[in-house]
Design an enzyme around this catalytic site. Sequence first.
Site, PDB file in Angstrom:
ATOM      1  N   GLU A 149       0.840  -1.197   0.000  1.00  0.00           N
ATOM      2  CA  GLU A 149       0.000   0.000   0.000  1.00  0.00           C
ATOM      3  C   GLU A 149       0.877   1.250   0.000  1.00  0.00           C
ATOM      4  OE1 GLU A 149      -3.362   0.478  -0.381  1.00  0.00           O
ATOM      5  OE2 GLU A 149      -2.517   2.485  -0.521  1.00  0.00           O
ATOM      6  N   LEU A 151      -0.637   4.514   0.246  1.00  0.00           N
ATOM      7  CA  LEU A 151      -1.384   5.692   0.698  1.00  0.00           C
ATOM      8  C   LEU A 151      -0.575   6.495   1.711  1.00  0.00           C
ATOM      9  CD1 LEU A 151      -2.449   5.081   3.816  1.00  0.00           C
ATOM     10  CD2 LEU A 151      -4.171   3.740   2.639  1.00  0.00           C
ATOM     11  N   LYS A 152      -0.888   7.796   1.773  1.00  0.00           N
ATOM     12  CA  LYS A 152      -0.204   8.674   2.725  1.00  0.00           C
ATOM     13  C   LYS A 152      -1.214   9.090   3.781  1.00  0.00           C
ATOM     14  CE  LYS A 152       0.690  11.725  -0.586  1.00  0.00           C
ATOM     15  NZ  LYS A 152       0.129  11.012  -1.750  1.00  0.00           N
ATOM     16  N   ASN A 209       9.742   3.768  -0.283  1.00  0.00           N
ATOM     17  CA  ASN A 209       9.809   4.512   0.982  1.00  0.00           C
ATOM     18  C   ASN A 209      11.224   4.988   1.287  1.00  0.00           C
ATOM     19  OD1 ASN A 209       7.155   4.489   1.485  1.00  0.00           O
ATOM     20  ND2 ASN A 209       7.204   3.209   3.308  1.00  0.00           N
ATOM     21  N   GLY A 254      12.951  20.451   6.597  1.00  0.00           N
ATOM     22  CA  GLY A 254      12.212  20.538   7.854  1.00  0.00           C
ATOM     23  C   GLY A 254      13.015  19.944   8.998  1.00  0.00           C
ATOM     24  N   CYS A 261       6.085   4.740   9.130  1.00  0.00           N
ATOM     25  CA  CYS A 261       6.595   3.965   7.984  1.00  0.00           C
ATOM     26  C   CYS A 261       8.075   4.206   7.672  1.00  0.00           C
ATOM     27  CB  CYS A 261       5.753   4.264   6.756  1.00  0.00           C
ATOM     28  SG  CYS A 261       4.085   3.599   6.906  1.00  0.00           S
ATOM     29  N   LYS A 322       3.089  14.653  10.803  1.00  0.00           N
ATOM     30  CA  LYS A 322       2.884  15.575   9.683  1.00  0.00           C
ATOM     31  C   LYS A 322       1.468  16.107   9.784  1.00  0.00           C
ATOM     32  CE  LYS A 322       1.460  12.249   6.205  1.00  0.00           C
ATOM     33  NZ  LYS A 322       1.557  11.916   4.807  1.00  0.00           N
ATOM     34  N   ARG A 329       3.365   8.412  15.913  1.00  0.00           N
ATOM     35  CA  ARG A 329       4.392   7.360  15.962  1.00  0.00           C
ATOM     36  C   ARG A 329       5.689   7.877  15.319  1.00  0.00           C
ATOM     37  NH1 ARG A 329       0.987   2.348  13.512  1.00  0.00           N
ATOM     38  NH2 ARG A 329       0.071   4.039  12.295  1.00  0.00           N
TER      39      ARG A 329
HETATM   40  P1  NAD Z   1      -2.020   0.249  12.682  1.00  0.00           P
HETATM   41  O1  NAD Z   1      -1.215  -0.046  13.870  1.00  0.00           O
HETATM   42  O2  NAD Z   1      -2.746   1.542  12.562  1.00  0.00           O
HETATM   43  O3  NAD Z   1      -3.116  -0.915  12.492  1.00  0.00           O
HETATM   44  C1  NAD Z   1      -2.867  -2.269  12.640  1.00  0.00           C
HETATM   45  C2  NAD Z   1      -4.151  -2.921  13.134  1.00  0.00           C
HETATM   46  O4  NAD Z   1      -3.962  -4.335  13.151  1.00  0.00           O
HETATM   47  C3  NAD Z   1      -4.524  -2.525  14.575  1.00  0.00           C
HETATM   48  O5  NAD Z   1      -5.872  -2.086  14.606  1.00  0.00           O
HETATM   49  C4  NAD Z   1      -4.359  -3.811  15.371  1.00  0.00           C
HETATM   50  O6  NAD Z   1      -5.285  -3.925  16.436  1.00  0.00           O
HETATM   51  C5  NAD Z   1      -4.604  -4.854  14.295  1.00  0.00           C
HETATM   52  N1  NAD Z   1      -4.041  -6.174  14.585  1.00  0.00           N
HETATM   53  C6  NAD Z   1      -2.791  -6.467  15.005  1.00  0.00           C
HETATM   54  N2  NAD Z   1      -2.662  -7.796  15.146  1.00  0.00           N
HETATM   55  C7  NAD Z   1      -3.844  -8.352  14.797  1.00  0.00           C
HETATM   56  C8  NAD Z   1      -4.343  -9.674  14.739  1.00  0.00           C
HETATM   57  N3  NAD Z   1      -3.567 -10.696  15.071  1.00  0.00           N
HETATM   58  N4  NAD Z   1      -5.616  -9.881  14.347  1.00  0.00           N
HETATM   59  C9  NAD Z   1      -6.404  -8.828  14.013  1.00  0.00           C
HETATM   60  N5  NAD Z   1      -5.991  -7.548  14.041  1.00  0.00           N
HETATM   61  C10 NAD Z   1      -4.734  -7.320  14.440  1.00  0.00           C
HETATM   62  O7  NAD Z   1      -1.055   0.045  11.441  1.00  0.00           O
HETATM   63  P2  NAD Z   1      -1.094   0.797  10.014  1.00  0.00           P
HETATM   64  O8  NAD Z   1      -0.450   2.121  10.133  1.00  0.00           O
HETATM   65  O9  NAD Z   1      -2.449   0.679   9.434  1.00  0.00           O
HETATM   66  O10 NAD Z   1      -0.081  -0.134   9.202  1.00  0.00           O
HETATM   67  C11 NAD Z   1      -0.415  -1.452   8.842  1.00  0.00           C
HETATM   68  C12 NAD Z   1       0.609  -1.934   7.848  1.00  0.00           C
HETATM   69  O11 NAD Z   1       0.529  -1.149   6.648  1.00  0.00           O
HETATM   70  C13 NAD Z   1       2.054  -1.839   8.315  1.00  0.00           C
HETATM   71  O12 NAD Z   1       2.773  -2.918   7.790  1.00  0.00           O
HETATM   72  C14 NAD Z   1       2.535  -0.545   7.679  1.00  0.00           C
HETATM   73  O13 NAD Z   1       3.919  -0.522   7.473  1.00  0.00           O
HETATM   74  C15 NAD Z   1       1.802  -0.569   6.352  1.00  0.00           C
HETATM   75  N6  NAD Z   1       1.568   0.755   5.760  1.00  0.00           N
HETATM   76  C16 NAD Z   1       1.212   1.803   6.557  1.00  0.00           C
HETATM   77  C17 NAD Z   1       0.948   3.030   5.974  1.00  0.00           C
HETATM   78  C18 NAD Z   1       0.564   4.212   6.826  1.00  0.00           C
HETATM   79  O14 NAD Z   1       0.616   5.336   6.335  1.00  0.00           O
HETATM   80  N7  NAD Z   1       0.160   4.012   8.083  1.00  0.00           N
HETATM   81  C19 NAD Z   1       1.067   3.202   4.588  1.00  0.00           C
HETATM   82  C20 NAD Z   1       1.421   2.107   3.812  1.00  0.00           C
HETATM   83  C21 NAD Z   1       1.666   0.890   4.419  1.00  0.00           C
END
Ligand code: NAD
Length: 436
Positions: A149, A151-152, A209, A254, A261, A322, A329
């Site tokens: 993914e 997305l930002k 990234n 900045g 991420c 941001k 985080r």
């Molecule tokens: P997050 O911490 O916001 O969400 C993760 C969710 O997974 C939480 O709600 C947690 O309760 C749930 N979870 C964890 N273990 C679980 C399990 N065993 N069963 C069910 N649910 C479970 O994380 P995020 O920021 O959404 O990131 C998720 C992934 O996407 C990561 O690998 C991250 O690197 C990637 N990613 C994040 C972004 C971003 O901007 N946040 C963008 C691209 C990719």
Amino acid sequence: MKVCVVGIGYVGLVTAGCLAEAGNHVICVDNDEKKIEGLKKGIIPIYEPGLGEIVQRNEKVKRLEFTTDLKRGVDNSSIIFLAVGTPSSPDGSADISSVLSVAADIAKLMPDYRIVVTKSTVPVGTHKKVAEVMSANTSKPFDYVSNPEFLKEGSAVEDFMSPDRIIIGTPKDSVRQIMKQLYNSFMRKGNRIIFMDSTSAEMTKYAANVMLATRISFMNEIAGLCEKMGADVESVRMGIGSDSRIGRAFLFPGIGYGGSCFPKDIRALIYTGNQQKYEMKMAMAAQEANKISQERFAGRICDYFKGKGKDIILAVWGLAFKAKTDDVRESPAVSCINKLLECGIKIQAYDPEASETAKALLGEKIEIMDDGYDVLDNADGLIILTEWQEFRNPDFETIVKKLKKPVVFDGRNLYDLDVVKKAGIEYHSVGRPAVK
Ligand code: NAD
């Protein structure tokens, strides 16, 4: 189509909401009971522009449902997305234990064929581990797709609805066609689905990234040299950004990159390189330069206030990593604040959306207030750490009136030097001459 999304965080909730908005039926599964109970009542656990409306609309027409019951999701969907977290382990590697344990549970629950898609950012080679763990837990057929993914946070809905590209990593043509059908409704502006093998798809996410983080680090390094030489990094930014080979995006100097991420993905790629006995020198340099830029800004503030009295209080605007997110985080704002606290400075801070998340992280170490102008009371200066829109055109008169001395340290270069000069503000920004 019938879809299940496991892990309803920043990525999972946006993915689920947007897929439902396109007409799919989506079951959202998370093991955080409080979060699921809240979502059932219409409480959106994160701040993300446009997300609340989409979730509420689709829940109302029952295209979106929330549960902690993975079996319900697996039984009632043909495609299952994994969007659980992959945080850094202490050695810098990505911790993929949640991805593997959810994959094993899905395998045990699958009544028949399923497609399992990873949206979480996972190290190169994870697809093999997921396939192994699933095969060990089921004799039913399945296919695996790596679908990183991009997305930002802050524009996640827009990014999902109209992505620059979608990466689909699977060798199988029949699965590619199904994924194409799922994503076609987001591809109407001529953006592309790029098909590749799973290894390359996993690598693409890290390469993207780390390249973006490297660009930020490079600009911050140039900004530091500009400060020493009396150049204005904003002019330099315009000068180089107009070169079509370079482009304008991601050139803003900045206080260093942060968030959930870039820092963790850089660490994971360096770790992967080390495992292969292949040093990722560019990634390591970007990481080191980032640490230096974060420390440099806070260091300038500590130096400025050193010897200017015992009880220095600074007002801070911005805690989120941001603008347009409540995510703190690895926020560079938080690192900066921690360094200021080490220097004995007291902080009273304001952020339009990140008060709660910051409170959870910083506790009682700083005072967090609900109003951007209240934090200026009794403060010896104002520090700007996040580029929220509402900070861009503030009431300078009130700032000058309320601060004990009108000093602003701006880590996001929000103001024209002429404007702050006219307002009578002593102004220190990044990579630009100070205004005194
Ligand atoms: P997050 O911490 O916001 O969400 C993760 C969710 O997974 C939480 O709600 C947690 O309760 C749930 N979870 C964890 N273990 C679980 C399990 N065993 N069963 C069910 N649910 C479970 O994380 P995020 O920021 O959404 O990131 C998720 C992934 O996407 C990561 O690998 C991250 O690197 C990637 N990613 C994040 C972004 C971003 O901007 N946040 C963008 C691209 C990719």
